[in-house]
Design an enzyme around this catalytic site. Structure first.
Site, PDB file in Angstrom:
ATOM      1  N   HIS A   1       0.441  -1.678  -0.086  1.00  0.00           N
ATOM      2  CA  HIS A   1       0.104   0.052  -0.253  1.00  0.00           C
ATOM      3  C   HIS A   1       1.322   1.089  -0.223  1.00  0.00           C
ATOM      4  CE1 HIS A   1      -3.708   2.579   1.284  1.00  0.00           C
ATOM      5  NE2 HIS A   1      -2.622   3.344   1.920  1.00  0.00           N
TER       6      HIS A   1
ATOM      7  N   GLU B   1      -5.904   9.195  -0.007  1.00  0.00           N
ATOM      8  CA  GLU B   1      -6.109   7.645   0.336  1.00  0.00           C
ATOM      9  C   GLU B   1      -7.059   6.799  -1.181  1.00  0.00           C
ATOM     10  OE1 GLU B   1      -4.436   5.338   1.705  1.00  0.00           O
ATOM     11  OE2 GLU B   1      -2.706   6.807   3.491  1.00  0.00           O
TER      12      GLU B   1
ATOM     13  N   SER C   1      -3.415   0.467  -4.513  1.00  0.00           N
ATOM     14  CA  SER C   1      -2.847  -0.769  -3.748  1.00  0.00           C
ATOM     15  C   SER C   1      -4.129  -1.910  -3.818  1.00  0.00           C
ATOM     16  CB  SER C   1      -2.703  -0.101  -3.125  1.00  0.00           C
ATOM     17  OG  SER C   1      -2.846  -0.039  -1.799  1.00  0.00           O
TER      18      SER C   1
END
Length: 245
Positions: A112, A160, A179
């Protein structure tokens, strides 16, 4: 003092997770990610064959962007995380997800952070946005929990899980999307809301950290990203503190 840890040695199973994730995400992100992401992956030399050596990668990121990577062994709270950003340092989780969390990791992991976040540090607009957020958080008092939570919401729905219009179409730039195959499929589903980005809306939207998001916000342009952080800081941080920062 900010805590950090050494990057562990990775097992053959860890290397396999990295390789398969790298291949799948690269295929899924074709024409879906912002061009800055793909360009930075190539520029940094990230490759499927092996997990990058963190000190070597950090040196290259610093050369290209002025940011440093800091290995951490556990999830950080917003207050500590923002301290890193204010110093142009990005924490990188050293743990890589197990196979059972292959499609969706409930918390940040090495893939990530390295694959999703690190390439975006090479984009000047994105990097300045993170630094502005960190500085704004540092200017808050210790009892400004509500303001810090709103800054975290802004970070969460941009860095994010953010999208931005490029050539008239929404493109992904948030690491939680870049991710995660499961998150990508959920995001691009026609039934999933993707409203236009609004600081006023985002700052009051609940953060969902352990499941797919209910909605994803789309920035009208890449250049407006840094302005978002400055706009919210202007509302949350008292003028004397802004001047001191």
């Amino acid at each position: 003092m900010l805590t950090q840890s050494r990057a562990p040695r990775y097992s053959p199973q860890d290397q396999l997770v990295w390789k398969v994730l790298f291949d799948r995400q690269t295929a899924l992100l074709h024409r879906r990610a912002v061009p800055a992401f793909s360009a930075a992956v190539a520029q940094l030399g990230l490759r499927r064959e092996a997990i990058p050596d963190l000190p070597t990668l950090s040196a290259e990121v610093f050369r290209l962007s002025g940011w440093q990577l800091v290995p951490v062994g556990q999830s950080l709270g917003p207050e500590v995380f923002f301290k890193y950003l204010a110093e142009r340092q990005f924490p990188v989780m050293t743990r890589i997800r197990p196979m059972r969390d292959f499609d969706f990791s409930p918390e940040p992991d090495l893939f990530h952070d390295l694959f999703g976040h690190v390439p975006m540090l090479l984009d000047a607009h994105f990097a300045e946005f993170l630094h502005t957020l960190g500085q704004a958080a540092q200017a808050l008092g210790h009892d400004d929990a509500v303001a810090r939570r709103e800054l975290w919401a802004l970070y969460f729905f941009t860095a994010e899980f953010g999208l931005v219009l490029h050539d008239g179409k929404p493109h992904l730039y948030g690491a939680g999307l870049l991710s995660s195959a499961g998150e990508i499929h959920h995001c691009v589903n026609e039934a999933t809301p993707r409203p236009a980005f609004s600081v006023e809306t985002v700052r009051r939207t609940p953060v969902l950290g352990t499941r797919f998001q209910d909605q994803y916000f789309v920035l009208p342009s890449w250049e407006e990203l840094a302005d978002c952080a400055a706009e919210l800081a202007g509302v949350l941080v008292p003028v004397p503190h802004r001047n001191a920062a």
